[in-house]
Design a protein around this motif. Structure first.
Motif, PDB file in Angstrom:
ATOM      1  N   VAL A   1       0.856  -1.191   0.000  1.00 51.98           N
ATOM      2  CA  VAL A   1       0.000   0.000   0.000  1.00 51.98           C
ATOM      3  C   VAL A   1       0.889   1.237   0.000  1.00 51.98           C
ATOM      4  O   VAL A   1       1.874   1.304   0.739  1.00 51.98           O
ATOM      5  N   LEU A   2       0.530   2.203  -0.822  1.00 52.09           N
ATOM      6  CA  LEU A   2       1.221   3.492  -0.853  1.00 52.09           C
ATOM      7  C   LEU A   2       0.248   4.559  -0.389  1.00 52.09           C
ATOM      8  O   LEU A   2      -0.842   4.705  -0.937  1.00 52.09           O
ATOM      9  N   THR A   3       0.629   5.274   0.660  1.00 53.89           N
ATOM     10  CA  THR A   3      -0.206   6.355   1.160  1.00 53.89           C
ATOM     11  C   THR A   3       0.678   7.580   1.370  1.00 53.89           C
ATOM     12  O   THR A   3       1.848   7.586   0.979  1.00 53.89           O
ATOM     13  N   ARG A   4       0.139   8.629   1.966  1.00 54.50           N
ATOM     14  CA  ARG A   4       0.925   9.844   2.207  1.00 54.50           C
ATOM     15  C   ARG A   4       0.505  10.462   3.536  1.00 54.50           C
ATOM     16  O   ARG A   4      -0.629  10.294   3.990  1.00 54.50           O
ATOM     17  N   LEU A   5       1.443  11.156   4.147  1.00 54.88           N
ATOM     18  CA  LEU A   5       1.147  11.862   5.387  1.00 54.88           C
ATOM     19  C   LEU A   5       0.360  13.129   5.092  1.00 54.88           C
ATOM     20  O   LEU A   5       0.531  13.749   4.040  1.00 54.88           O
ATOM     21  N   ASN A   6      -0.487  13.535   6.039  1.00 59.64           N
ATOM     22  CA  ASN A   6      -1.159  14.821   5.924  1.00 59.64           C
ATOM     23  C   ASN A   6      -0.336  15.882   6.647  1.00 59.64           C
ATOM     24  O   ASN A   6       0.775  15.609   7.130  1.00 59.64           O
ATOM     25  N   ALA A   7      -0.858  17.090   6.739  1.00 59.81           N
ATOM     26  CA  ALA A   7      -0.105  18.195   7.332  1.00 59.81           C
ATOM     27  C   ALA A   7       0.189  17.961   8.813  1.00 59.81           C
ATOM     28  O   ALA A   7       1.122  18.542   9.364  1.00 59.81           O
ATOM     29  N   ARG A   8      -0.600  17.102   9.462  1.00 53.14           N
ATOM     30  CA  ARG A   8      -0.398  16.800  10.885  1.00 53.14           C
ATOM     31  C   ARG A   8       0.552  15.621  11.092  1.00 53.14           C
ATOM     32  O   ARG A   8       0.753  15.177  12.224  1.00 53.14           O
ATOM     33  N   GLY A   9       1.089  15.085   9.993  1.00 53.17           N
ATOM     34  CA  GLY A   9       2.000  13.965  10.120  1.00 53.17           C
ATOM     35  C   GLY A   9       1.289  12.648  10.365  1.00 53.17           C
ATOM     36  O   GLY A   9       1.860  11.737  10.975  1.00 53.17           O
ATOM     37  N   GLN A  10       0.055  12.523   9.852  1.00 52.28           N
ATOM     38  CA  GLN A  10      -0.737  11.323  10.071  1.00 52.28           C
ATOM     39  C   GLN A  10      -1.188  10.717   8.748  1.00 52.28           C
ATOM     40  O   GLN A  10      -1.298  11.412   7.733  1.00 52.28           O
ATOM     41  N   THR A  24       6.464   0.097 -19.819  1.00 48.78           N
ATOM     42  CA  THR A  24       7.862   0.500 -19.846  1.00 48.78           C
ATOM     43  C   THR A  24       8.583  -0.218 -20.980  1.00 48.78           C
ATOM     44  O   THR A  24       8.164  -1.289 -21.422  1.00 48.78           O
ATOM     45  N   SER A  25       9.658   0.389 -21.446  1.00 48.49           N
ATOM     46  CA  SER A  25      10.564  -0.260 -22.398  1.00 48.49           C
ATOM     47  C   SER A  25      11.957  -0.389 -21.787  1.00 48.49           C
ATOM     48  O   SER A  25      12.917  -0.691 -22.487  1.00 48.49           O
ATOM     49  N   VAL A  26      12.059  -0.171 -20.475  1.00 55.28           N
ATOM     50  CA  VAL A  26      13.336  -0.248 -19.766  1.00 55.28           C
ATOM     51  C   VAL A  26      13.496  -1.672 -19.229  1.00 55.28           C
ATOM     52  O   VAL A  26      12.722  -2.113 -18.377  1.00 55.28           O
ATOM     53  N   GLU A  27      14.492  -2.375 -19.724  1.00 54.51           N
ATOM     54  CA  GLU A  27      14.631  -3.803 -19.429  1.00 54.51           C
ATOM     55  C   GLU A  27      14.808  -4.093 -17.945  1.00 54.51           C
ATOM     56  O   GLU A  27      14.332  -5.120 -17.446  1.00 54.51           O
ATOM     57  N   ARG A  28      15.480  -3.199 -17.228  1.00 52.44           N
ATOM     58  CA  ARG A  28      15.709  -3.457 -15.803  1.00 52.44           C
ATOM     59  C   ARG A  28      14.403  -3.495 -15.001  1.00 52.44           C
ATOM     60  O   ARG A  28      14.379  -3.997 -13.867  1.00 52.44           O
ATOM     61  N   LEU A  29      13.309  -2.977 -15.567  1.00 52.58           N
ATOM     62  CA  LEU A  29      12.028  -2.982 -14.869  1.00 52.58           C
ATOM     63  C   LEU A  29      11.189  -4.216 -15.197  1.00 52.58           C
ATOM     64  O   LEU A  29      10.089  -4.370 -14.673  1.00 52.58           O
ATOM     65  N   ALA A  30      11.686  -5.078 -16.074  1.00 50.47           N
ATOM     66  CA  ALA A  30      10.947  -6.297 -16.416  1.00 50.47           C
ATOM     67  C   ALA A  30      10.714  -7.131 -15.167  1.00 50.47           C
ATOM     68  O   ALA A  30      11.640  -7.436 -14.426  1.00 50.47           O
ATOM     69  N   GLY A  31       9.456  -7.469 -14.914  1.00 53.00           N
ATOM     70  CA  GLY A  31       9.105  -8.264 -13.746  1.00 53.00           C
ATOM     71  C   GLY A  31       8.978  -7.480 -12.460  1.00 53.00           C
ATOM     72  O   GLY A  31       8.641  -8.048 -11.413  1.00 53.00           O
ATOM     73  N   ALA A  32       9.250  -6.173 -12.507  1.00 50.64           N
ATOM     74  CA  ALA A  32       9.124  -5.344 -11.312  1.00 50.64           C
ATOM     75  C   ALA A  32       7.652  -5.120 -10.983  1.00 50.64           C
ATOM     76  O   ALA A  32       6.771  -5.232 -11.833  1.00 50.64           O
ATOM     77  N   ALA A  33       7.384  -4.806  -9.743  1.00 51.08           N
ATOM     78  CA  ALA A  33       6.022  -4.505  -9.308  1.00 51.08           C
ATOM     79  C   ALA A  33       5.832  -2.997  -9.222  1.00 51.08           C
ATOM     80  O   ALA A  33       6.776  -2.248  -8.944  1.00 51.08           O
ATOM     81  N   VAL A  34       4.618  -2.566  -9.466  1.00 55.71           N
ATOM     82  CA  VAL A  34       4.237  -1.166  -9.312  1.00 55.71           C
ATOM     83  C   VAL A  34       3.116  -1.111  -8.283  1.00 55.71           C
ATOM     84  O   VAL A  34       2.075  -1.745  -8.458  1.00 55.71           O
ATOM     85  N   VAL A  35       3.350  -0.409  -7.192  1.00 54.65           N
ATOM     86  CA  VAL A  35       2.307  -0.214  -6.187  1.00 54.65           C
ATOM     87  C   VAL A  35       1.733   1.182  -6.394  1.00 54.65           C
ATOM     88  O   VAL A  35       2.465   2.146  -6.603  1.00 54.65           O
ATOM     89  N   PHE A  36       0.399   1.291  -6.401  1.00 54.67           N
ATOM     90  CA  PHE A  36      -0.229   2.584  -6.654  1.00 54.67           C
ATOM     91  C   PHE A  36      -1.426   2.781  -5.744  1.00 54.67           C
ATOM     92  O   PHE A  36      -2.023   1.818  -5.246  1.00 54.67           O
ATOM     93  N   SER A  37      -1.775   4.040  -5.534  1.00 59.64           N
ATOM     94  CA  SER A  37      -2.961   4.405  -4.773  1.00 59.64           C
ATOM     95  C   SER A  37      -3.635   5.599  -5.432  1.00 59.64           C
ATOM     96  O   SER A  37      -2.964   6.476  -5.989  1.00 59.64           O
ATOM     97  N   LEU A  38      -4.952   5.618  -5.366  1.00 62.63           N
ATOM     98  CA  LEU A  38      -5.735   6.801  -5.685  1.00 62.63           C
ATOM     99  C   LEU A  38      -6.110   7.451  -4.358  1.00 62.63           C
ATOM    100  O   LEU A  38      -6.701   6.801  -3.487  1.00 62.63           O
ATOM    101  N   ILE A  39      -5.753   8.718  -4.205  1.00 61.76           N
ATOM    102  CA  ILE A  39      -5.915   9.404  -2.927  1.00 61.76           C
ATOM    103  C   ILE A  39      -6.833  10.602  -3.103  1.00 61.76           C
ATOM    104  O   ILE A  39      -6.695  11.374  -4.059  1.00 61.76           O
ATOM    105  N   ASP A  40      -7.777  10.754  -2.178  1.00 57.98           N
ATOM    106  CA  ASP A  40      -8.681  11.903  -2.177  1.00 57.98           C
ATOM    107  C   ASP A  40      -7.895  13.123  -1.690  1.00 57.98           C
ATOM    108  O   ASP A  40      -7.433  13.144  -0.546  1.00 57.98           O
TER     109      ASP A  40
END
Length: 239
Positions: free
Chosen positions: A88-97, A171-187
């Protein structure tokens, strides 16, 4: 300069938090706490109402009532077993939470980035439109596009004519072959996660191309606007 703002110590608090987070482990059974010279950080897990998943409140508290620029710093939550479980990828708010609303039972580790990722607004009322010649504008596909900070990965989100929302990475970058991408949609109004998932870049029919995609659900479920956060993980499951 406003009172209680000390840039050197403010940055020191962020760097200290980034140093402390990887030392912490939390699970559905137990929270975690760590502190240093400038900051204390904690993970407070609670069972959800369905009793099958749990949420966790992550907090950074700077000592001395200092104002720290926590807002939009990305936090990566990863299962201790990198081959099982959901990132899971998230982000801190202005209060550090940050609140992560939905995790499967298990043990997790944390990583804090020292600077915000590139902000990408998606599923807004005014996307790029791809309409074939003679096609009714009301039925045109809605598409949002962008790329990673280093230009190695391209992404797109499409709201199809059938009302489905799909996300794709390429991607067309070979070093990323098989890599995972974690993403989030954030309000952006409350910094809460609307959707989070991770995908693996697989070979396409075209040589030298790798892609990953999935359906998010119906456009009616995703009224937006949201902000897309994503991170590329290595084959070991680490950023």
């Amino acid at each position: 300069m406003p009172k209680n703002i000390d840039p050197p110590q403010g940055q020191a608090a962020i760097e200290e938090a980034a140093h402390l987070f990887p030392r912490m482990r939390f699970s559905h059974r137990q929270g975690a706490y760590a502190e240093g010279r400038y900051v204390a950080i904690s993970a407070d897990p609670r069972w959800n109402a369905n009793e099958r998943t749990f949420c966790v409140q992550l907090s950074c508290l700077a000592f001395g009532h200092r104002r720290i620029e926590w807002e939009r710093l990305p936090l990566h939550i990863a299962p201790e077993d990198s081959h099982n479980g959901v990132h899971v990828l998230t982000r801190l708010n202005a209060r550090g939470q940050a609140l992560v609303p939905n995790l499967s039972p298990g043990e997790y580790r944390l990583t804090l980035r020292l600077r915000p990722t590139r902000r990408a607004s998606v599923l807004s009322p005014d996307p790029d439109r791809l309409a074939a010649q003679g096609e009714d504008e009301r039925e045109a596909r809605q598409v949002w596009r962008g790329e990673s900070e280093d230009g190695a990965l391209w992404w797109s989100i499409e709201a199809t004519e059938e009302g489905d929302v799909q996300i794709a990475f390429e991607t067309s970058v070979e070093r990323l072959a098989g890599a995972a991408v974690v993403f989030s949609l954030i309000d952006p109004t409350n910094q809460q996660i609307r959707h989070s998932h991770h995908l693996t870049l697989e070979p396409t029919r075209l040589p030298g191309k790798w892609e990953a995609w999935c359906s998010l659900g119906s456009r009616a479920e995703y009224q937006g606007p949201y902000e897309l956060e994503f991170e590329i993980l290595g084959l070991d499951g680490k950023a």
